[in-house]
Design an enzyme around this catalytic site. Structure first.
Site, short mmCIF file in Angstrom:
data_model
loop_
_atom_site.label_atom_id
_atom_site.label_comp_id
_atom_site.label_asym_id
_atom_site.label_seq_id
_atom_site.Cartn_x
_atom_site.Cartn_y
_atom_site.Cartn_z
N TYR A 166 34.30 -3.19 -52.21
CA TYR A 166 35.41 -4.11 -52.43
C TYR A 166 35.50 -4.54 -53.90
CZ TYR A 166 38.40 -8.19 -51.34
OH TYR A 166 39.40 -9.12 -51.30
N GLU A 173 41.30 -1.35 -59.78
CA GLU A 173 42.72 -1.66 -59.68
C GLU A 173 43.19 -2.53 -60.85
OE1 GLU A 173 43.16 -3.45 -55.84
OE2 GLU A 173 42.10 -1.81 -54.86
#
Length: 244
Positions: A166, A173
């Site tokens: 995660y 990103e």
């Protein structure tokens, strides 16, 4: 917040096992099994493509180009998960699932595809690797859950690997969006300026900055939600093991 998506509401597909009493009918179950098997295979293709490209080149730079097409195809294929929630064959929020799925689709098409200059960035490989491992585990989890034969190893991986994947995905990103900013500002990509007949303006550069800022409140919420889910799902098993 796409990396997070894998760990929260999209778990609805696999979490059908937890809601069997209100689960889908036989036809819907068969469809969901096929869907999840195909998606598992698709992300395995991406994983194999990454490994083969790395072995052939001897470098991890630019590996995105070796898996660009399957990545776009299978990530876009996740849009069907919104439909699954909408028609009721998966017990999850349409809004939350839609947000999480579309955030990944947005990063795939509106950032990485649209800004060619970022495709060679190492940050792209960072989130692609995180997505790939996450999705192989996630869709496998859903498939076996629907078949009522969920191996503990897959359950454990589903609620454990996110601890690393995660943050890894979110970092990739954010760095990719950040890398795209100068090119978006320079070209005016997707921006609409005044005057125009619609009397409407839109600054894509500012929009991307706002997207990045949105990670600040969302990341901790989703991450700690999964921590709580892990404790709920695996906690009693681990506690039992300690007693033994």
């Amino acid at each position: 917040m796409s990396a997070a998506a894998s760990g929260t509401s999209k778990a609805a597909h696999g979490d059908v096992a937890a809601k069997r009493k209100k689960g889908p009918g036989a036809l819907a179950t068969a469809y969901l099994v096929i869907y999840n098997v195909v998606m598992t295979a698709g992300w395995l293709v991406i994983a194999v493509g990454l490994v083969r490209a790395y072995l052939a080149r001897g470098s991890y730079h630019g590996l995105y180009y070796s898996i660009e097409k399957p990545l776009k195809f299978f990530q876009t294929g996740a849009v069907l998960e919104i439909l699954h929630c909408a028609v009721g064959i998966v017990p999850s929020s349409v809004v939350l699932t839609g947000f999480q799925v579309m955030s990944r689709v947005f990063l795939t098409w509106a950032v990485t595809h649209s800004v060619k200059e970022v495709q060679s960035e190492d940050s792209v490989l960072l989130f692609v690797t995180a997505w790939t491992v996450t999705e192989i585990i996630r869709y496998s989890f859903y498939t076996f859950s629907l078949l009522n034969h969920l191996p503990y190893l897959i359950k454990w991986a589903r609620y454990t690997f996110f601890i690393v994947l995660y943050p890894m995905g979110v970092t990739g990103e954010l760095l990719t969006i950040y890398a795209a900013l100068p090119y978006v500002q320079k070209t005016g990509l997707y921006s609409v300026t005044l005057p125009n007949k619609y009397n409407f303006s839109f600054d894509y550069y500012t929009f991307l900055i706002l997207i990045m800022i949105s990670y600040i409140p969302l990341f901790p919420q989703l991450y700690f939600h999964m921590i709580r889910q892990r404790k709920k799902v695996l906690g009693h098993i681990e506690d039992y093991g300690k007693v033994e």
